[in-house]
Design an enzyme around this catalytic site. Structure first.
Site, PDB file in Angstrom:
ATOM      1  N   GLY A 167      36.259  44.512  37.472  1.00 17.41           N
ATOM      2  CA  GLY A 167      37.390  43.966  36.740  1.00 17.41           C
ATOM      3  C   GLY A 167      37.008  43.348  35.405  1.00 17.41           C
ATOM      4  O   GLY A 167      35.894  42.876  35.204  1.00 17.41           O
ATOM      5  N   HIS A 205      40.902  46.433  37.798  1.00 19.58           N
ATOM      6  CA  HIS A 205      41.976  45.666  37.167  1.00 19.58           C
ATOM      7  C   HIS A 205      41.530  45.034  35.846  1.00 19.58           C
ATOM      8  O   HIS A 205      40.383  44.616  35.691  1.00 19.58           O
ATOM      9  CB  HIS A 205      42.472  44.583  38.120  1.00 19.58           C
ATOM     10  CG  HIS A 205      41.399  43.621  38.550  1.00 19.58           C
ATOM     11  ND1 HIS A 205      41.064  42.490  37.831  1.00 19.58           N
ATOM     12  CD2 HIS A 205      40.584  43.627  39.636  1.00 19.58           C
ATOM     13  CE1 HIS A 205      40.099  41.837  38.451  1.00 19.58           C
ATOM     14  NE2 HIS A 205      39.786  42.506  39.553  1.00 19.58           N
ATOM     15  N   ASP A 206      42.449  44.999  34.897  1.00 15.78           N
ATOM     16  CA  ASP A 206      42.278  44.303  33.618  1.00 15.78           C
ATOM     17  C   ASP A 206      41.167  44.895  32.761  1.00 15.78           C
ATOM     18  O   ASP A 206      40.643  44.218  31.875  1.00 15.78           O
ATOM     19  CB  ASP A 206      42.021  42.802  33.837  1.00 15.78           C
ATOM     20  CG  ASP A 206      43.119  42.147  34.671  1.00 15.78           C
ATOM     21  OD1 ASP A 206      44.272  42.137  34.207  1.00 15.78           O
ATOM     22  OD2 ASP A 206      42.824  41.674  35.785  1.00 15.78           O
TER      23      ASP A 206
END
Length: 269
Positions: free
Chosen positions: A139, A121-122
């Site tokens: 992440g 994520h991100d």
């Protein structure tokens, strides 16, 4: 023309471009957009608010756009965006962003994600990046353009990898890596400059010499690190490649250091 295998499940609200092929047993969610000319070979799962760029090819058992593997995710409509002309091989996984991390995961154009690699994520991946088999990033990681992560390479969350970096297989990277760096060892350390990558991409001989000199001045010279950065900028900062290294280091909270002399051959020599 649009070719959708009768065993595939495509949500009515999904946006499918022209000349797309969706093979057997694919599952496409309601908030997915797939660009023109994409080929989903078979058994591909695309969920979430996910956008796939034109002419990207996705192989069996890839899972894209599933929720982030983060205890801080609150179920919001976060996104995953993948660029054009990527190859995404078997069992690759990519997650959407989190509300507190910017809300989006991005992968650039012309990326090659080999089997079982993972984008968390991100994360933000530049153009022309290669993840070899089982390469995994945590992440909030940033990976610059034309960078290569070897097989089973691991990058710790919130780490920055510069442009034109080579990360050797089985390396565990926990600190920011300068542009043009070469990363080696299980507990990753800089081992020199990515000379092979620079030569393949056509960097000039003077630019390569300047980057090598900057590397030595930054990581093998004496004195406080801030002074070494200033000295390298004064001596070689007229080269854009060195200027990128200096700017990267000044923005870094935890720059990776070189392996001490004598522990292994200096890959910059």
């Amino acid at each position: 023309m649009l070719a959708i295998d009768p065993t595939a499940r495509v949500a009515p609200s999904a946006v499918i471009g022209e000349d797309v092929t969706i093979g057997p047993y694919c599952v496409i969610g309601p908030n997915v957009a797939i660009g023109d000319g994409c080929n989903l070979v078979a058994h591909v799962h695309i969920a979430g608010h996910t956008t796939i760029g034109p002419q990207t090819e996705i192989y069996p058992f890839a899972s894209l756009g599933t929720p982030p593997q983060s205890v801080h995710y609150r179920g919001g409509p976060t996104q995953l965006t993948i660029g054009a002309k990527c190859q995404i091989r078997e069992n690759v996984t990519m997650n959407t962003g989190t509300e507190d991390g910017g809300g989006i995961t991005t992968v650039g154009d012309n990326c090659f994600m080999m089997a079982s690699s993972h984008v968390a994520h991100d994360c933000h991946i530049g153009d022309h990046v290669v993840f070899a088999n089982n390469a995994t990033i945590g992440g909030h990681v940033t990976v610059g353009e034309h960078t290569f992560l070897g097989g089973h390479a691991i990058v710790l969350q919130r780490t920055r990898i510069g442009d034109n970096v080579m990360v050797a297989g089985n390396s565990s990277t926990r600190e920011d890596v300068i542009p043009f760096g070469f990363v080696l060892y299980a507990t990753a350390r800089l081992a020199g400059i990515n000379l092979v990558g620079m030569r393949r991409r056509g960097f000039s001989r003077p630019a390569i010499h300047a980057v090598r000199a900057a590397y030595r001045g930054l990581f093998l010279a004496e004195g406080p690190f801030a002074e070494r950065i200033a000295r390298v900028e004064a001596e070689h900062g007229q080269f854009p490649e060195v200027a990128r290294m200096v700017a990267f280091l000044r923005a870094s909270r935890r720059p990776m250091q070189a392996k001490p002399r004598g522990s292994s051959p200096d890959m910059a020599d």
